[in-house]
Design a protein around this motif. Structure first.
Motif, PDB file in Angstrom:
ATOM      1  N   TYR A  80       0.828  -1.206   0.000  1.00  0.00           N
ATOM      2  CA  TYR A  80       0.000   0.000   0.000  1.00  0.00           C
ATOM      3  C   TYR A  80       0.866   1.260   0.000  1.00  0.00           C
ATOM      4  CZ  TYR A  80      -3.898  -3.111   0.929  1.00  0.00           C
ATOM      5  OH  TYR A  80      -4.841  -4.102   0.827  1.00  0.00           O
ATOM      6  N   ALA A  81       1.988   1.211   0.719  1.00  0.00           N
ATOM      7  CA  ALA A  81       2.901   2.359   0.705  1.00  0.00           C
ATOM      8  C   ALA A  81       3.440   2.585  -0.702  1.00  0.00           C
ATOM      9  CB  ALA A  81       4.051   2.121   1.686  1.00  0.00           C
ATOM     10  N   GLY A  82       3.802   1.504  -1.381  1.00  0.00           N
ATOM     11  CA  GLY A  82       4.296   1.620  -2.748  1.00  0.00           C
ATOM     12  C   GLY A  82       3.248   2.185  -3.685  1.00  0.00           C
TER      13      GLY A  82
ATOM     14  N   ALA B  85       1.351   6.742  -6.952  1.00  0.00           N
ATOM     15  CA  ALA B  85       0.304   7.696  -7.325  1.00  0.00           C
ATOM     16  C   ALA B  85       0.767   9.138  -7.120  1.00  0.00           C
ATOM     17  CB  ALA B  85      -0.956   7.417  -6.508  1.00  0.00           C
ATOM     18  N   LEU B  86       1.380   9.409  -5.975  1.00  0.00           N
ATOM     19  CA  LEU B  86       1.831  10.769  -5.683  1.00  0.00           C
ATOM     20  C   LEU B  86       2.930  11.212  -6.641  1.00  0.00           C
ATOM     21  CD1 LEU B  86       1.925  10.721  -1.762  1.00  0.00           C
ATOM     22  CD2 LEU B  86       0.230  11.823  -3.238  1.00  0.00           C
ATOM     23  N   ASP B  87       3.850  10.301  -6.930  1.00  0.00           N
ATOM     24  CA  ASP B  87       4.950  10.673  -7.817  1.00  0.00           C
ATOM     25  C   ASP B  87       4.468  10.847  -9.251  1.00  0.00           C
ATOM     26  OD1 ASP B  87       7.507  11.442  -8.260  1.00  0.00           O
ATOM     27  OD2 ASP B  87       8.430   9.483  -7.992  1.00  0.00           O
TER      28      ASP B  87
ATOM     29  N   TYR C 228       9.036   6.946 -16.637  1.00  0.00           N
ATOM     30  CA  TYR C 228       9.461   7.172 -15.251  1.00  0.00           C
ATOM     31  C   TYR C 228       8.565   6.416 -14.275  1.00  0.00           C
ATOM     32  CZ  TYR C 228      10.239   9.445 -10.776  1.00  0.00           C
ATOM     33  OH  TYR C 228      10.499   9.669  -9.446  1.00  0.00           O
ATOM     34  N   VAL C 229       7.267   6.490 -14.496  1.00  0.00           N
ATOM     35  CA  VAL C 229       6.322   5.812 -13.603  1.00  0.00           C
ATOM     36  C   VAL C 229       6.526   4.300 -13.667  1.00  0.00           C
ATOM     37  CG1 VAL C 229       3.876   5.367 -13.154  1.00  0.00           C
ATOM     38  CG2 VAL C 229       4.644   7.682 -13.735  1.00  0.00           C
TER      39      VAL C 229
END
Length: 315
Positions: free
Chosen positions: A10-12, A17-19, A96-97
């Motif tokens: 979940y952290a990943g 998403a934020l990046d 990048y994503v």
């Protein structure tokens, strides 16, 4: 009922998403940095026009010094973007994503980085710049290298070596991973498997370079796999403290190579193979026995390759 997801998953997902949002903002708000893009497009145009002599493929920053995979990838990029920068930035933003997703998978699988450490992946100004503001071929080579690393962690050695070789065809510095990778192959596969997996990698290079090897083999090999290049001191990271006259000298390059080989030997002897009994690796090669390595050991072996690299640049 399905298996519960770990907090790292979940952290990943949140970081990804934020990046992704951050990358979009960088593309929209930060001016593009003109460095190599025009040269890339000039070199690709020459290739698409039928030129197969590497000595004739040049751009405004100098001659083409990358293997042919670079030309194929950037030919595709030129076709998609028509050579325009902004569409290319969007394309590299997606790349990048993808690369970030691969890295998050690696760190989540191996757990070599604490949970809070994953957040550092989205804080690198330089990596964002390399991908979406400068559009370097390092982006493609690095993403492919991370993809091959995931395959290695899954013990898919033949497919991993194939993807790894494609990465090498984009930029030669990926070969820095070759020594520890060879050791991992010897520890994980029977000798026949080692030979066949390396053959897969070699076959990729032959296929990729075939149009150039067929007509101008010496020009292709000497330009795309030039081990004697003199690098620009200004762009160095590891050895910025060394005076330029020393940095560009041949004795300095030879000394770095010697130290690199010694360091590889020491790590192989006292770290990578410390769990092997005396002569065990040699016996393994002879008897062709398999040994399944843990993900952490595979990742560690492939990380120590850049300490004495003269051409380690900011990118």
């Amino acid at each position: 009922m399905g298996t519960a997801r770990s907090p790292r998953f979940y952290a990943g997902a949140v970081i990804l998403a934020l990046d992704s949002i951050l990358v979009a903002l960088v593309i929209y708000r930060v001016p593009y940095t003109k460095i190599d893009w025009d040269a890339y497009m000039s070199q690709v145009t020459g290739f698409l026009s039928g030129e197969r002599n590497y000595e004739e493929l040049e751009g405004d920053t100098g001659p083409l010094v990358y293997p042919a995979g670079f030309l194929y990838f950037y030919s595709g990029i030129q076709y998609i973007t028509a050579g325009a920068v902004f569409p290319a930035q969007i394309l590299f933003g997606l790349l990048y994503v993808i690369n970030l997703g691969l890295v998050l998978w690696i760190y989540t699988r191996t757990e070599v980085v604490p949970l809070w450490g994953l957040t550092l992946l989205m804080l690198s100004k330089r990596i964002h710049s390399i991908f979406v503001l400068r559009l370097f071929n390092d982006c493609i080579a690095t993403t492919l290298t991370h993809a091959s690393l995931i395959l290695f962690l899954k013990h898919r050695w033949h497919l991993g070596l194939t993807v790894f070789s494609i990465a090498v065809s984009v930029k030669m510095n990926v070969l820095l991973y070759a020594p520890p990778l060879l050791l991992l192959l010897l520890k994980s596969l029977p000798i026949g498997g080692v030979i066949s997996s390396i053959s897969c990698a070699a076959f990729v290079q032959l296929v990729v370079g075939f149009p150039f090897l067929l007509e101008y083999p010496l020009a292709y090999i000497s330009r795309s796999f030039n081990l004697g290049r003199v690098f620009i001191h200004f762009w160095s990271v590891n050895f910025k403290f060394v005076p330029e006259r020393w940095f560009v000298s041949k004795p300095f390059a030879i000394a770095l190579l010697a130290m690199h080989l010694v360091l590889l030997f020491l790590f192989a002897r006292y770290k990578w193979c410390k769990h092997e009994k005396s002569g065990a690796l040699k016996q393994k090669v002879k008897k062709s026995r398999k040994k399944k390595l843990t993900a952490d050991r595979i990742l560690f072996a492939l990380c120590m390759v850049l300490c004495f690299t003269q051409n380690q640049e900011y990118k």
